[in-house]
Structure formats: C-alpha cells, structure tokens
Write an enzyme that holds these catalytic residues in place. Structure first.
Site, PDB file in Angstrom:
ATOM      1  N   LYS A 166       0.719  -0.888  -0.042  1.00  0.00           N
ATOM      2  CA  LYS A 166      -0.046  -0.170   0.548  1.00  0.00           C
ATOM      3  C   LYS A 166       0.692   0.629   0.267  1.00  0.00           C
ATOM      4  O   LYS A 166       1.670   1.710   0.977  1.00  0.00           O
ATOM      5  CB  LYS A 166      -0.787   0.112   1.535  1.00  0.00           C
ATOM      6  CG  LYS A 166      -1.778   1.057   1.581  1.00  0.00           C
ATOM      7  CD  LYS A 166      -2.473   1.225   2.067  1.00  0.00           C
ATOM      8  CE  LYS A 166      -1.629   2.697   3.439  1.00  0.00           C
ATOM      9  NZ  LYS A 166      -1.810   3.991   2.359  1.00  0.00           N
ATOM     10  N   GLY A 198       7.609   5.031   7.676  1.00  0.00           N
ATOM     11  CA  GLY A 198       7.283   6.478   7.454  1.00  0.00           C
ATOM     12  C   GLY A 198       7.489   7.445   8.713  1.00  0.00           C
ATOM     13  O   GLY A 198       8.387   6.919   9.007  1.00  0.00           O
ATOM     14  N   GLU A 239      10.364   1.480   9.667  1.00  0.00           N
ATOM     15  CA  GLU A 239      11.542   2.482   9.528  1.00  0.00           C
ATOM     16  C   GLU A 239      11.258   4.017   9.145  1.00  0.00           C
ATOM     17  O   GLU A 239      10.390   4.227   9.157  1.00  0.00           O
ATOM     18  CB  GLU A 239      11.934   2.302   7.753  1.00  0.00           C
ATOM     19  CG  GLU A 239      12.105   0.533   7.859  1.00  0.00           C
ATOM     20  CD  GLU A 239      13.941   0.455   7.972  1.00  0.00           C
ATOM     21  OE1 GLU A 239      14.536   1.581   8.552  1.00  0.00           O
ATOM     22  OE2 GLU A 239      15.080  -0.308   8.129  1.00  0.00           O
ATOM     23  N   CYS A 281      14.242  10.790   4.939  1.00  0.00           N
ATOM     24  CA  CYS A 281      14.270  10.167   5.950  1.00  0.00           C
ATOM     25  C   CYS A 281      15.666   9.713   6.682  1.00  0.00           C
ATOM     26  O   CYS A 281      16.247  10.665   8.477  1.00  0.00           O
ATOM     27  CB  CYS A 281      14.316   8.881   6.781  1.00  0.00           C
ATOM     28  SG  CYS A 281      15.089   7.632   5.354  1.00  0.00           S
ATOM     29  N   GLU A 283      11.698  16.817  13.386  1.00  0.00           N
ATOM     30  CA  GLU A 283      12.302  16.930  11.987  1.00  0.00           C
ATOM     31  C   GLU A 283      11.701  17.554  11.430  1.00  0.00           C
ATOM     32  O   GLU A 283      10.299  17.380  10.857  1.00  0.00           O
ATOM     33  CB  GLU A 283      11.527  14.557  11.940  1.00  0.00           C
ATOM     34  CG  GLU A 283      11.985  14.693  10.661  1.00  0.00           C
ATOM     35  CD  GLU A 283      12.028  13.392   9.832  1.00  0.00           C
ATOM     36  OE1 GLU A 283      10.125  12.834  10.530  1.00  0.00           O
ATOM     37  OE2 GLU A 283      12.533  12.434   9.178  1.00  0.00           O
TER      38      GLU A 283
HETATM   39  P1  NAD Z   1       2.803   8.606   7.568  1.00  0.00           P
HETATM   40  O1  NAD Z   1       3.113   8.397   8.722  1.00  0.00           O
HETATM   41  O2  NAD Z   1       1.871  10.113   7.726  1.00  0.00           O
HETATM   42  O3  NAD Z   1       2.349   7.678   6.455  1.00  0.00           O
HETATM   43  C1  NAD Z   1       3.224   6.535   6.105  1.00  0.00           C
HETATM   44  C2  NAD Z   1       2.173   5.306   5.497  1.00  0.00           C
HETATM   45  O4  NAD Z   1       1.915   5.677   6.510  1.00  0.00           O
HETATM   46  C3  NAD Z   1       1.349   5.648   4.655  1.00  0.00           C
HETATM   47  O5  NAD Z   1       0.867   5.146   3.226  1.00  0.00           O
HETATM   48  C4  NAD Z   1      -0.388   6.152   5.031  1.00  0.00           C
HETATM   49  O6  NAD Z   1      -1.436   6.082   4.821  1.00  0.00           O
HETATM   50  C5  NAD Z   1      -0.164   5.921   6.212  1.00  0.00           C
HETATM   51  N1  NAD Z   1      -0.629   5.070   7.786  1.00  0.00           N
HETATM   52  C6  NAD Z   1      -1.303   6.685   8.076  1.00  0.00           C
HETATM   53  N2  NAD Z   1      -1.710   5.997   9.333  1.00  0.00           N
HETATM   54  C7  NAD Z   1      -1.827   4.617   9.610  1.00  0.00           C
HETATM   55  C8  NAD Z   1      -1.681   4.027  10.609  1.00  0.00           C
HETATM   56  N3  NAD Z   1      -2.633   4.595  11.341  1.00  0.00           N
HETATM   57  N4  NAD Z   1      -1.917   2.448  10.253  1.00  0.00           N
HETATM   58  C9  NAD Z   1      -1.457   2.121   9.544  1.00  0.00           C
HETATM   59  N5  NAD Z   1      -0.646   2.830   8.480  1.00  0.00           N
HETATM   60  C10 NAD Z   1      -1.255   4.029   8.667  1.00  0.00           C
HETATM   61  O7  NAD Z   1       4.326   8.730   7.065  1.00  0.00           O
HETATM   62  P2  NAD Z   1       4.815  10.557   5.548  1.00  0.00           P
HETATM   63  O8  NAD Z   1       4.224  11.660   6.068  1.00  0.00           O
HETATM   64  O9  NAD Z   1       4.004   9.423   4.586  1.00  0.00           O
HETATM   65  O10 NAD Z   1       6.110  10.584   5.775  1.00  0.00           O
HETATM   66  C11 NAD Z   1       7.113  10.846   5.749  1.00  0.00           C
HETATM   67  C12 NAD Z   1       8.019  10.149   7.539  1.00  0.00           C
HETATM   68  O11 NAD Z   1       8.707   9.228   6.883  1.00  0.00           O
HETATM   69  C13 NAD Z   1       9.174  11.079   8.032  1.00  0.00           C
HETATM   70  O12 NAD Z   1       8.961  10.722   9.101  1.00  0.00           O
HETATM   71  C14 NAD Z   1      10.281  10.227   7.253  1.00  0.00           C
HETATM   72  O13 NAD Z   1      11.137  10.453   8.456  1.00  0.00           O
HETATM   73  C15 NAD Z   1       9.843   8.635   7.375  1.00  0.00           C
HETATM   74  N6  NAD Z   1      11.086   8.278   6.890  1.00  0.00           N
HETATM   75  C16 NAD Z   1      11.555   6.977   7.162  1.00  0.00           C
HETATM   76  C17 NAD Z   1      12.197   6.892   5.993  1.00  0.00           C
HETATM   77  C18 NAD Z   1      12.862   5.726   7.185  1.00  0.00           C
HETATM   78  O14 NAD Z   1      13.473   4.478   5.931  1.00  0.00           O
HETATM   79  N7  NAD Z   1      13.556   5.752   7.784  1.00  0.00           N
HETATM   80  C19 NAD Z   1      12.119   6.659   5.008  1.00  0.00           C
HETATM   81  C20 NAD Z   1      11.211   7.842   4.497  1.00  0.00           C
HETATM   82  C21 NAD Z   1      10.853   8.099   5.150  1.00  0.00           C
END
Ligand code: NAD
Length: 479
Positions: A178, A229, A251, A285, A382
């Site tokens: 997803k 995320g 992650e 990230c 962040e």
């Molecule tokens: P987010 O947490 O808002 O969303 C990520 C995903 O989770 C989306 O697909 C979203 O639809 C889904 N989601 C939302 N609520 C959920 C729930 N309750 N249960 C399960 N899934 C749910 O993150 P974002 O804003 O899309 O991404 C940015 C963040 O991701 C930043 O904090 C960044 O640092 C992090 N990130 C981490 C890495 C890593 O490898 N450590 C890599 C890239 C991005």
C-alpha cells in the site's frame, strides 16, 4: 482545496492489482502535482472488501510461492528490475509529477531500487549448523512468515516499496503493498509489471488512505507489517500489531546530525553537505537535519553553504535545470512554513531563504539558519523540508552530547580529515548508521534502520532479510 484538472487532461490509467487482475473500485483518490498545486490524476482506492480479497489471494498463493527455491524467486526479482530499467524514463516522469522531485533524481531512485533489488537476491540465507556431535545434530533454518503488508510514505515511493517488497518476495512471502495516498501512481504502475512477472496473488497492490493502512495492521490474515513513515504513525502500527502479534519492521523519521570538525576544508565538503541536507528538498528520512560546526571553520562553512544554496535552482522537477523541487504536499508545506515562522519569532538569523513565495505549487527556497537555540522547534523536530540550522561548537564533547540529545536515532555523520578521529566520534553517535565524510550512503549488503524512536529492526543485508523469516531450530537426537 487544490484546483482540479479538467476531465480531458486528468490521467486515469491506473488500477489496483488483486489476485493477478487489474481492477477498478467504487472509490478513488485524486492526486495532486505539487509543482502546480493542482489535481492531475485519479486512481482507484481500495476499501475493506478489496483488502480482504487481496489477503485471501496472498494466502492462497503462499504455499506454492514458498515451495519455490530462493534461486527461482531471485530470478523473477531480476526480471522485475530489468523491466523497471526498461520503463525507467516513463516511470520517472510520473514519479516527478506526483512526488515533485527533479527528473534526474526520479531516474536515480528507480535505478537505485533496481540495483538494490539485484543485490538483495544475491544474498544467501544458509541453514546454520549449531551442533553436530555424537549425540545431536542441531540446525537453525529460516522459513518465510506468510503474508507481508508493506506500507510506504510519499517521499521516495518506488525505492521504499522495492526494499521491503524484494525482501519479502525473495524470502518466500506473499505481499500486500500500500503506497501513501499522496503518491499512489508509480506504485500502481509497478503493480502492472509485478502482474506480468509474478504468479497471481503473490503480490497485490492496493492504493488507499490511512484507514487502509490501519486495517492492514489489524488484519488477522497478515503476518508481518513492514512500515516506513513517521514516528507517530509507527507507534500506532506497533500498538495495532500487538493484537495479532504480527512481526514488524519500522523505518521511521530522523533528525540526523552532521558534526563538522575543525580539521576539514569547508569549501571541499560544502557541496556534499549541502546535497545531503537539501536533496528532495529535505524530505529524506536520512537527510542532514542539524549541522554542528566547529567554531574555527564555522564562518567559512556558512559562507560555502550559502554559495551552494544560491546556486541551487528551485522549480518544477520536469525542467532539466531544476535541482530542488517543491514540498510534496500542502500538509508538509504548511508544517515547514510554520517552522520558518517559529524560527523567525525566535530571532534566528536567516543566511538564505526565510521568505515564502506565493504559489502556485508548494515551493520553498533552501533556507540556512544560524543563531538558534538547541531547544527550538527547528533543532528539536524533524523538519522534513528545505530549512537547516547551522549550530556552533567549540568542544567536541559538547557537540556529541548535543547530537545525541534527541529521541531520534536514524543516522548521523562526522566530517574530519583524520579518519580515525572521525570513526571514533562516529562510534559515539546513538544512531543506526554513523558515516564518516559521507552521509546517506546505503547498500543492499548493509543493514539500515533506526535506533531509539527512529525505528525497530533493519532493512537490507542478511540481517534485514531474516526479519522476513521465522527462525526454526531442528534438533535431531542421534541414537
Ligand atoms: P505517515 O506516517 O504519515 O504515512 C506513511 C504511511 O502510513 C502512508 O501510507 C499512510 O497512509 C499510512 N498510515 C497512516 N496512518 C496509518 C495507520 N494508523 N496505520 C497504518 N498505516 C497508516 O508518513 P509520511 O508523512 O507519508 O512520510 C514521512 C515520514 O516518513 C518522515 O517522518 C520520514 O522521516 C519517514 N521516512 C522514514 C524512512 C526510513 O527508512 N527510516 C524513509 C522514508 C521516510
């Protein structure tokens, strides 16, 4: 509300992938081009019914898929990466339209994803003989977990899907993938290739909102969640996974420090430090999010970074001259504007940026800030955008303490002309990866993941692959 493209120009050639079939659904997502701030595409969205069918298909496909050898599964992954390379340019253009990053960086993301996929399937997970004596033969084997749910964010949708996807498939699991509702399109196009390469049901791709992610983490038919995320959502995923004791890899976000020692030539490293901070407009990230510079080189480093910021061309990623694209979505843009305003109120000095251009598109210039307190939002949070603080230190012990004074622990770097001194300081950073004289370098053969609240578990390498498997001991008594 973002403006919508008229129906003649709205792209709608997207489908979900369930049990080997490309499908539409009763719901849809509108997708915004962040360079224009306008809807340019529409795709189907999955709900509970589609999720249940996808999980059932993945469970049905699992026994035959796990029965194949790792070499056979790896060969199919290589077909996937080959196909990705063939359509790289077309896919990169779509990635730039939905994500905003410059075209060359979209191409690089796909290329890197394909290379890492090839790398991962060259890693072997052998049976480990633990004891073999007159009494017993004891071995440790690794078997696949079952169905893996993969949930990705919007900053690097292709690469962040391919890492967990290839790990799960190569180790014998089947998958529900997803993407973020902000960037579903390239992942759905990836689904079309996956459909051609893998047997029906082995991979299912469902676009959908946050509620679909939540339904996946609660689903009894899913054995593991690989989530990338934010920290806040990662905690929700972990809590929801507890009900079924799903395995999880998280992650999450980072607030990476870069410690720049007194023995470097600031001009020689400025380009690299700038790019590691501002690539993808800071929406990475493991981007540098706090620069700690020794007082002896501080002014010169500031000048060199300002020169880089002034050179960097901000614009629509489809323009080949563009080096920094827009913020990916309005929510993130508003968050970064809020941090800019908070930083201004705190009386910090803006070496570059600080102004918020009027639209269209979610653009912000690369912004470098000095004279800011360690407890400001810009230093503590962040920021995930093109604004970075440059903080001064005189004692390296103080720099290490301040670098570690955070709940984040994804990665960090130390910059020095003395490699041993750099490595010694790097070893004291409380992070998953500490680099010396580089930042953001990853590989299929090196584990990546966060310490502290930046994550749980590791992706890539044999360590990462084993997290998609259950260790199983076979103990035979010899008589
Ligand atoms: P987010 O947490 O808002 O969303 C990520 C995903 O989770 C989306 O697909 C979203 O639809 C889904 N989601 C939302 N609520 C959920 C729930 N309750 N249960 C399960 N899934 C749910 O993150 P974002 O804003 O899309 O991404 C940015 C963040 O991701 C930043 O904090 C960044 O640092 C992090 N990130 C981490 C890495 C890593 O490898 N450590 C890599 C890239 C991005």
């Amino acid at each position: 509300m973002a403006e919508r493209a008229d129906n003649a120009t709205l792209r709608t050639d997207f489908a979900l992938l369930i049990d080997g079939a490309l499908e539409q659904s009763g719901k849809h997502l509108d997708v915004i081009n962040p360079a224009l701030g306008a809807v340019f595409a529409r795709c189907p969205a999955a709900g509970r019914a589609e999720l249940d069918r996808a999980v059932a298909a993945a469970r049905r496909a699992f026994p035959n898929w796990r029965a194949r050898s790792a070499a056979e599964r790896g060969a199919l992954v290589k077909q996937l990466s080959q196909r990705l390379r063939e359509i790289q340019n077309e896919l990169a253009e779509l990635l730039t339209r939905e994500q905003g990053k410059p075209l060359a960086q979209s191409v690089a993301e796909i290329d890197r994803g394909a290379a890492q996929s090839d790398g991962m399937v060259s890693i072997e997970i052998p049976v480990e003989i633990l004891v073999d004596d007159a009494q017993r033969h004891i071995e440790l084997r690794y078997r696949p977990l079952g169905v893996v749910g993969i949930i990705t964010p919007w900053n690097a949708p292709v690469n962040l899907a391919l890492g967990p996807l290839v790990s799960a498939l190569y180790t014998g699991n089947t998958v529900i993938l997803k993407p973020s509702p902000y960037t579903p399109l390239t992942t759905l196009k990836l689904g079309e290739i996956l459909r051609d390469v893998f047997p029906a049901g082995v991979v299912n791709v469902l676009a959908g909102g946050d509620e679909l992610g939540a339904a996946m983490t609660a689903h009894e038919g899913i054995d593991k969640i690989a989530f990338t995320g934010s920290v806040a959502t990662g905690k929700k995923v972990l809590a929801a996974a507890a009900a079924t004791l799903k395995r999880v890899t998280l992650e999450l976000g980072g607030n990476d420090p870069a410690i720049i020692l007194d023995d470097v030539d600031p001009k020689a490293i400025a380009k690299q430090v700038f790019f590691a901070s501002f690539v993808n407009s800071g929406q990475v990230c493991m981007a540098i999010k706090r620069i700690y510079a020794h007082e002896q080189i501080y002014d010169e480093l500031c000048d060199a970074l300002v020169a880089e910021a002034k050179k960097a061309k901000v614009g629509n990623g489809l323009d080949p001259a563009t080096e920094l694209g827009p913020l990916q979505n309005k929510m993130q843009y508003d968050k970064v504007v809020d941090i800019i305003n908070d930083t201004k109120k705190a009386g910090a000095t803006f070496l570059t940026g600080g102004e918020v251009p009027s639209g269209p598109g979610y653009f912000l210039p690369p912004t470098l800030v000095t004279d800011i307190d360690d407890d400001s939002r810009l230093v503590k949070e962040e920021q995930f955008g093109p604004i970075v603080p440059i903080l001064k230190f005189s004692d390296v012990e103080d720099a290490i303490r301040r670098a570690n004074d955070t709940r984040y622990g994804l990665s960090g770097s130390v910059w020095s002309s003395d490699l041993q001194r750099g490595a010694d300081i790097a070893a004291r950073l409380e992070v998953g990866t500490a680099w010396v004289n580089q930042h953001r370098t990853t590989s299929a053969f090196v584990p990546f993941g966060g310490a502290k609240e930046s994550g749980l578990g590791r992706q890539y390498s044999a360590l990462g692959l084993k997290s998609y498997m259950e260790p199983e001991v076979i103990s035979v008594a010899k008589r």
